[in-house]
Write an enzyme that holds these catalytic residues in place. Structure first.
Site, PDB file in Angstrom:
ATOM      1  N   SER A 199       0.841  -1.186   0.000  1.00  0.00           N
ATOM      2  CA  SER A 199       0.000   0.000   0.000  1.00  0.00           C
ATOM      3  C   SER A 199       0.873   1.231   0.000  1.00  0.00           C
ATOM      4  CB  SER A 199      -0.933   0.007   1.198  1.00  0.00           C
ATOM      5  OG  SER A 199      -0.202   0.235   2.364  1.00  0.00           O
ATOM      6  N   HIS A 213      -3.168   7.221  -3.769  1.00  0.00           N
ATOM      7  CA  HIS A 213      -3.176   6.107  -2.820  1.00  0.00           C
ATOM      8  C   HIS A 213      -3.478   4.819  -3.585  1.00  0.00           C
ATOM      9  CE1 HIS A 213      -6.034   3.332  -0.625  1.00  0.00           C
ATOM     10  NE2 HIS A 213      -4.930   3.182   0.064  1.00  0.00           N
ATOM     11  N   ARG A 217      -4.063  -6.378  -1.958  1.00  0.00           N
ATOM     12  CA  ARG A 217      -3.887  -7.322  -0.852  1.00  0.00           C
ATOM     13  C   ARG A 217      -4.462  -8.695  -1.211  1.00  0.00           C
ATOM     14  NH1 ARG A 217      -7.526  -3.332  -0.036  1.00  0.00           N
ATOM     15  NH2 ARG A 217      -9.670  -3.977   0.286  1.00  0.00           N
ATOM     16  N   GLY A 368       0.169  -6.492  17.763  1.00  0.00           N
ATOM     17  CA  GLY A 368       1.544  -6.383  17.278  1.00  0.00           C
ATOM     18  C   GLY A 368       1.685  -5.526  16.042  1.00  0.00           C
ATOM     19  N   ALA A 369       0.637  -4.722  15.745  1.00  0.00           N
ATOM     20  CA  ALA A 369       0.691  -3.881  14.557  1.00  0.00           C
ATOM     21  C   ALA A 369       1.801  -2.836  14.699  1.00  0.00           C
ATOM     22  CB  ALA A 369      -0.642  -3.185  14.363  1.00  0.00           C
TER      23      ALA A 369
END
Lengths: 410, 410
Positions: A199, A213, A217, A368-369
């Site tokens: 991204s 943008h 995915r 955990g991002a």
């Protein structure tokens, strides 16, 4: 946990050659970059070349290949880096194909942006030209990513191109969200998942250049541990957010997207164009974030390889289009008022991303991002004026008109 | 639907006098302001004075009164404006008491801020000093508000003081949210509600002055239409967000809050201080928005009048405290780096408000919400730098330390 990688394994090249039957060009060492400065400027590190022909695979079977590709860092999946994995004669699973595709997109786009930054920066001392910073990170719960950011440059105020490949157990709220979108997933337990994606958000300094943008995915959820049964789907899209309305620029963008779509399915463009207009909607202001593009999700028909070819085709339109816009507008004049307006529009961009964007929410909620990578989409600067209004008939009001009432551009 | 009001009805004064038994000072016409400029600068319009002693009611029964109060606009509730409502000998319902309290807080605070803006603006031409803009608005679904904003001033980059009094039917998701907080409300139908509140966010220009936020609200939900049975509760709080750590300033703030709390219940300060630290938490960054203060919600014990006195007492500490800070720091020097750091911290402020703040979410989801009033909390400018880091031992890192690990200040 930021690791800067300096080598690229020959095995990937081999895999891709085997997989697609392209000629394997081996280890062509090249440095496309003039500079070799600090260790966290991975960009300038020479890498071994790769042939990743599938990235340029278009549906009309007119395959091309790049014989001198470098990635920004080593792939995330161990399997792609390990010499001991024997892919010979095996079909490369989609999750790895997609990861390599993401890395390729990242590399191509970063390189193009970097070349624009160099071209339009008037510096005698080259080392002062802003460079992409490359951070390869690992996620304790499984997987990781590569975040490339160029910040406070001449052309780009903030340019971010991320890839992430994460896997682990899908938490129940995420499963519930997917079920509410129509996925038939068991809801009684956490499910193993894998998500790979690339991204990018580019905020240029000149208000004549729109913010762009894109995101592509691939998702896999294992629904039955014993049989290995799983569901998979593709999602993604690309859209632009102009500050000053330039109809030709927008028409050109939509024309290119339509042509990429039409090669696969003539229903794609109208369907995904509308989806995009509906998705990037700042509800409380009743206006769209930008002038649209494509948005799609949950695609699992007709089959994996056809969808993958469609995704790569769309991705392939972006860099040439955006580079040409930047090249044309990088030195075009603008006023103080244009800049102020741009900062106000960037405030709306922030509102959309933090209040409504599903990707940002999903990202920040994932255990955990890496929030720095998720929030790279936010502009370097933004502005909120109470009751900002634009004069009737002004170029600002022309822009607002199309943000409130999306048009058919093709 | 912005209406600028130029009169203030004697009836309110009468009501308050009757209610609290203070001497009614009648219509003392005063103009506290030097200027009388455009029609949307309501501030400068002379208003009839009012005695609203309850605003200054403290729990030690040492009642004071202001004999020259003006509101920023006419109250929202028709009942408070209408000469035909006969309040004589009746107890004024809490919803009206609270509305008048909100108006009083708004008026007092705006006046203080305006005087600071005037004092520290070096303008020969007084008419160029930034003024509060007053917008009285109506909500189609019921109720309305008064939004007062001073923007792009010398001392204040953005100062907003809002009141809103809205009523209507509570949508099921809002009921569900309240039930999840422990309210025993029927969930099978929309319920009539009323919410009155005052809220303020002040973003000063000088990084030596912290941003301050406060909010006080009163909620009523009718649970039985036939019997008229209803539930009510108070909520609110006040907290500051410094950019440069000044321990004395923070201790003074907490000391004042503790003393206001202790007059009512010695459990209040520790309980609401912790609630504040827990609430203003930017989860993805694992840091608090500021150095805390008080936060409370759902208060319905021991009774309405005691709680109302507690709320007014807390509210009453704010303006004198903040005015003294502004007065001390308005001309204190700061560096370019301080300003950059302030803008980065403001970015985090935006993150909290748009991602986590319940009030913002509730506001934007309420049908007919006035987003301009809700989003007045956002700073005029904010900045997001990828992976911004601060040197160890720097004043920035000292601030981060207390944002990560809240301290006991008293």
């Amino acid at each position: 946990m930021i690791i800067n990688i300096v080598r690229q394994r020959r095995i990937i090249s081999l895999i891709c050659s085997l997989q697609y039957g392209y000629k394997q060009l081996g280890s062509v060492i090249r440095s496309s970059n003039r500079r070799s400065t600090t260790s966290n400027r991975f960009w300038s590190t020479p890498l071994l070349g790769l042939s990743l022909g599938f990235w340029n695979a278009s549906s009309n079977n007119d395959y091309r290949y790049n014989d001198d590709y470098h990635f920004m860092a080593e792939p995330i999946s161990e399997e792609l880096n390990s010499d001991s994995t024997d892919w010979k004669g095996k079909k490369l699973p989609m999750k790895y194909q997609f990861e390599l595709f993401c890395m390729q997109v990242q590399s191509e786009f970063c390189r193009q942006l970097q070349s624009m930054e160099e071209k339009y920066t008037d510096e005698i001392d080259d080392s002062r030209v802003k460079q992409f910073q490359v951070d390869r990170w690992k996620r304790a719960e499984g997987g990781g990513g590569i975040t490339c950011i160029l910040q406070d440059g001449t052309v780009f105020e903030k340019a971010g191109v991320n890839i992430s490949v994460v896997h682990g157990m899908l938490p129940p709220p995420a499963i519930e969200q997917m079920r509410s979108r129509g996925k038939s997933l068991p809801s009684d337990r956490p499910l193993p998942f894998l998500a790979a994606g690339v991204s990018s958000v580019i905020h240029p300094r000149n208000p004549n250049i729109p913010t762009i943008h894109f995101n592509f995915r691939y998702f896999e959820v294992k629904t039955n541990d014993e049989t290995g049964e799983s569901q998979w789907w593709f999602g993604g899209g690309v859209d632009v957010t102009p500050y000053i309305l330039n109809e030709n620029m927008i028409k050109d963008f939509h024309r290119k997207l339509k042509s990429a779509c039409d090669r696969h399915d003539t229903n794609y463009y109208p369907r995904f164009k509308k989806w995009c207009d509906d998705y990037f909607f700042v509800k409380h202001r009743q206006e769209r974030r930008g002038i649209g593009g494509l948005f799609f999700d949950d695609l699992d028909q007709p089959n994996q390889s056809k969808l993958f070819r469609f995704v790569t085709d769309v991705a392939h339109t972006i860099s040439p289009y955006y580079t040409s816009v930047v090249d044309r507008e990088a030195r075009s004049p603008y006023s103080y008022a244009d800049r102020e307006w741009q900062l106000i529009r960037r405030g709306r961009y922030v509102e959309f991303n933090l209040i409504y964007d599903r990707g940002t929410k999903f990202g920040l909620m994932t255990p955990g991002a890496r929030y720095e990578s998720i929030l790279m989409s936010l502009p370097l600067t933004a502005r909120w004026e109470y009751q900002h209004s634009v004069p009737e008939g002004s170029k600002e009001s022309q822009l607002l008109e199309v943000l409130r009432n999306p048009k058919e551009w093709v």
